[in-house]
Structure formats: C-alpha cells, structure tokens
Write a protein that holds these residues in place. Structure first.
Motif, PDB file in Angstrom:
ATOM      1  N   GLU A 155       0.873  -1.211   0.085  1.00 35.49           N
ATOM      2  CA  GLU A 155      -0.032  -0.007  -0.034  1.00 35.49           C
ATOM      3  C   GLU A 155       1.019   1.435  -0.051  1.00 35.49           C
ATOM      4  OE1 GLU A 155      -3.736  -1.646   2.319  1.00 35.49           O
ATOM      5  OE2 GLU A 155      -2.273  -1.012   3.571  1.00 35.49           O
ATOM      6  N   MET A 156       2.016   1.282   0.797  1.00 36.68           N
ATOM      7  CA  MET A 156       2.867   2.407   0.743  1.00 36.68           C
ATOM      8  C   MET A 156       3.427   2.713  -0.694  1.00 36.68           C
ATOM      9  SD  MET A 156       4.781   1.548   4.606  1.00 36.68           S
ATOM     10  CE  MET A 156       5.998   3.005   4.365  1.00 36.68           C
ATOM     11  N   ASN A 193       5.222  11.350  -1.326  1.00 36.31           N
ATOM     12  CA  ASN A 193       4.060  10.778  -1.277  1.00 36.31           C
ATOM     13  C   ASN A 193       3.763  10.745   0.218  1.00 36.31           C
ATOM     14  OD1 ASN A 193       1.673   9.187  -1.934  1.00 36.31           O
ATOM     15  ND2 ASN A 193       2.428   9.677  -3.909  1.00 36.31           N
ATOM     16  N   ASP A 194       2.458  10.337   0.391  1.00 34.93           N
ATOM     17  CA  ASP A 194       1.959  10.064   1.872  1.00 34.93           C
ATOM     18  C   ASP A 194       3.064   9.103   2.471  1.00 34.93           C
ATOM     19  OD1 ASP A 194      -0.335  11.349   1.538  1.00 34.93           O
ATOM     20  OD2 ASP A 194      -1.783   9.698   0.994  1.00 34.93           O
ATOM     21  N   ARG A 247      10.189  10.080  -3.424  1.00 38.24           N
ATOM     22  CA  ARG A 247      11.052   9.780  -4.519  1.00 38.24           C
ATOM     23  C   ARG A 247      11.738  10.841  -5.097  1.00 38.24           C
ATOM     24  NH1 ARG A 247      10.623  11.043  -9.865  1.00 38.24           N
ATOM     25  NH2 ARG A 247      10.807   9.496 -11.316  1.00 38.24           N
ATOM     26  N   MET A 248      12.923  10.252  -5.375  1.00 34.96           N
ATOM     27  CA  MET A 248      14.021  10.937  -5.976  1.00 34.96           C
ATOM     28  C   MET A 248      14.567  10.370  -7.135  1.00 34.96           C
ATOM     29  SD  MET A 248      13.719  11.316  -2.602  1.00 34.96           S
ATOM     30  CE  MET A 248      14.641   9.958  -2.014  1.00 34.96           C
ATOM     31  N   LYS A 287      12.532   6.216  -0.465  1.00 30.89           N
ATOM     32  CA  LYS A 287      12.703   6.202   0.906  1.00 30.89           C
ATOM     33  C   LYS A 287      11.092   5.788   1.670  1.00 30.89           C
ATOM     34  CE  LYS A 287      12.769   9.363   3.984  1.00 30.89           C
ATOM     35  NZ  LYS A 287      13.405  10.581   4.644  1.00 30.89           N
ATOM     36  N   LEU A 288      11.083   4.476   1.921  1.00 21.97           N
ATOM     37  CA  LEU A 288       9.689   4.463   2.556  1.00 21.97           C
ATOM     38  C   LEU A 288       9.828   4.647   3.999  1.00 21.97           C
ATOM     39  CD1 LEU A 288      10.517   2.201   0.296  1.00 21.97           C
ATOM     40  CD2 LEU A 288       8.651   0.835   1.489  1.00 21.97           C
TER      41      LEU A 288
END
Length: 383
Positions: free
Chosen positions: A157-158, A222-223, A227-228, A267-268
């Motif tokens: 979901e992430m 994002n939530d 993102r890079m 990066k999560l």
C-alpha cells in the motif's frame, strides 16, 4: 538565552535539535515510530531453500526470517521460550531444525516446539503453547519485510503510487551481489533520513552527482514514500570513473528506454530506502542505536548478467557511490555537531523541500513534543 520551551512554526520549520540527541525523546520515538514500521530483512532468493534463514537486529530485538519445509517464509523473534537465549547467531545460515544452544530446546522450521530434553522435569508441559513467537511479515516484490508492532499500511500500500515504475525492474528475480554491510555513523537516524531525501544539497555537496545529472535531480513526497530521481546526461563527465560508467553502462533490455539511464531512489517511511539503477538495486536502512548513533545496513542486488560491460558498470557504480557516501557522512556529522549548540533553533524549510516538510509533519503528528524548541521537563514521557 531563554530555555523555556516554545512552539516551532511547524508548517515551515525543520525539527528541533534536541530531538536528535535527547535520550527520553529517543525512547518515545522508538516506540511510536520505529517499532510499528516495516524493516527490510532480505530477498526471498537469499532464503530460497528450506531451512535457510537470515536475521535482523534492532531495538534490542533479534528477528529471524526462515523458509519452512512447506516453502512458506515466516518470521519469529530469535528467542528461546525456555530461558530467553538467542537460538541462532550471525546474519544467515541453514538448519533442518532450530535448536537452542543453551538447553537444546528444539523448534521446527514453522516455529513449533518439537523437542524438550528432560521433558519429565516439566509436568503438564504444553508444547503447543511454547512455539517461537511470530513477527508480522510481508513480502513485497521479492523483498521480505518485518515489523515489531502491527498497524498502518502494508508495504504494498505504501509503494502503490510507484508500483508501475518499479515493475519493469523485475525485483522478484534479483540476486544478492554480496553480503549485508553494516556502517556505524555517530549521528541520529533522522539526520541520515533527512539527508537521503534532501535535494538542495546535491549541487552543493555532490559534484559527482551534479556532473552525472546536471540540474535535473528531482524530488517528490507522497503519503508514505519519498521519490528522488536523476537521468544521466549525454555529456561525458570530467571524472574518469563517472565518464567510464556513462560509456560502459550497457542497455538493460528489460527496461523501457526512459529508465535505462535513470538513477531512481525511494525512501519508505521512516527509514528504509531503495537505490534503483539500470545495473543494480540496493536497499539501505538507517537503524537507530542511540540518540546519537545509527547503523546503516545495506546490500546490493542485480539480475543475472554476465556481460563484461555490466560487470564493469556495477564496479564503477560502487566507486561513484562510495564517494557520495563519504561526502554524505561528513555532511550529516557536521549537522549533528551543530545541533548540539544551544544557539540553534529550527531553521526554515523552503517550499521546494517537500520531503523534509513531509517527514517533519509525520514526526510532529506522532510525537507532539517535537513541536517544542526545547525539551520539556524530564519525565514528560511518563505523564
């Protein structure tokens, strides 16, 4: 200088320095931020056979991920139910069963307690209730994640907003290029996380990346994921390793043309990162050790490819990124040192610093005391 706590202008300011070094805050952060978060352990191909296992140690816990006789991958705390001994030691191994080295209590690969020496010493012992304690596990595109406490979205979901971008890389077919590397850093884990998602320092502190990408490095938040990305320029770099990488990187035929020259980073939340290149994929996580110590855990994976050019590109990638890592190490150490000054209060975050704003907003939501310039009175976490 006043030391009375006062509120940070949270919408446009970085996090206060005290939360990067305060022991009481650190303990709260581990409970509310890190324990409920997903941590990557390994790839399913690292534990392809029955009995193969890998471990991850953090927050005083040791978790073992193991493949059972039925092919299922499970996670357990690496703790014997008899006297709390660690059952396995090391980062990886293979076993037909798991036997505690202290008193030889033995567990099946699915966690069941199957052997108790001197069983008559334990009248009425119910072995069915003394199996290894399970840990929540999720496999996302071949990578195995665990978390110590449930709650919040799954890894899938992430990553859902970017799943279409990741799909062509064939994560499920990746194999490790080496072993897990552990790199200690004398900084708070948030300084590593902040730096990873910071775009403004790239043209200032990373001349190599600037030679490779020009001014085309992009970031977005994002939530649950930052993102890079940067696309390699056609202009040859003045640096030998970078120029050789640009020239020797062969086409990755499984990737669409737009991705064959792109370096992509995710990066999560809060502390797991994937560096995705045309030639390989790395995962990296920032494991907190203390308020001012972090262990960076990383390993590289790649699709099978015996081309000489691909082997050379992977080596050159390593050379380039070792320099980048050295530069980042100096940067984050300088920030950690600066935060020890009583003169420092949170600085402004620009509108383009979307990832740092997002990170700070999440921390403040989970721990309202992070809105204070100075730490509250000792014992606040017990109130």
């Amino acid at each position: 200088m006043s030391t009375a706590p006062h509120l940070v202008e949270a919408a446009a300011s970085s996090l206060p320095g005290w939360i990067y070094r305060d022991p009481e805050y650190f303990a709260v952060e581990m409970e509310r931020v890190i324990r409920p978060s997903w941590q990557v352990v390994c790839h399913v191909n690292d534990i392809a056979g029955a009995g193969q296992w890998q471990t991850i140690d953090y927050l005083g816990e040791s978790v073992i991920v193991i493949r059972g006789e039925d092919g299922a991958v499970r996670a357990f705390t690496n703790v014997c139910r008899h006297r709390a001994s660690r059952i396995v030691s090391g980062e990886s191994g293979c076993a037909r069963r798991l036997t505690c080295p202290y008193h030889a209590w033995t567990y099946a690969l699915d966690g069941r307690l199957i052997g108790v020496p001197h069983k008559s010493d334990y009248p009425g012992l119910d072995q069915s209730g003394l199996g290894l304690l399970p840990v929540e596990l999720e496999t996302w595109r071949g990578f195995v994640f665990v978390r110590l406490e449930s709650g919040g979205p799954s890894v899938a979901e992430m990553m859902a907003p970017y799943d279409h971008e990741v799909e062509p890389y064939r994560f499920e077919a990746l194999h490790a290029l080496g072993r897990v590397t552990l790199r200690p850093r004398d900084v708070n884990w948030k300084n590593v996380a902040d730096n990873y998602s910071d775009g403004l320092h790239i043209p200032v502190a990373h001349p190599g990346l600037t030679r490779l990408f020009g001014r085309g490095y992009t970031i977005e938040a994002n939530d649950h994921v930052d993102r890079m990305a940067g696309d390699l320029l056609d202009r040859p770099s003045a640096n030998l390793s970078e120029r050789a990488y640009q020239a020797m990187l062969p086409p990755a035929e499984h990737l669409p043309p737009a991705l064959r020259r792109r370096w992509l980073y995710f990066k999560l939340w809060p502390n797991v990162a994937f560096d995705i290149y045309p030639d390989q994929v790395d995962f990296m996580q920032f494991l907190p050790v203390s308020p001012t110590e972090t262990l960076i855990r990383e390993i590289s994976y790649a699709l099978p490819d015996d081309r000489r050019e691909m082997r050379a590109a992977r080596y050159l990638n390593w050379r380039i990124n070792r320099r980048v890592n050295d530069e980042d190490t100096a940067l984050i150490r300088g920030v950690q040192q600066g935060m020890a000054s009583r003169s420092w209060v949170p600085g402004p975050l620009g509108e383009s610093e979307v990832c740092l704003r997002s990170f700070a907003r999440k921390i403040r939501r989970l721990i309202p005391e992070a809105n204070l310039h100075q730490p509250p009175q000792s014992g606040w976490s017990r109130g």
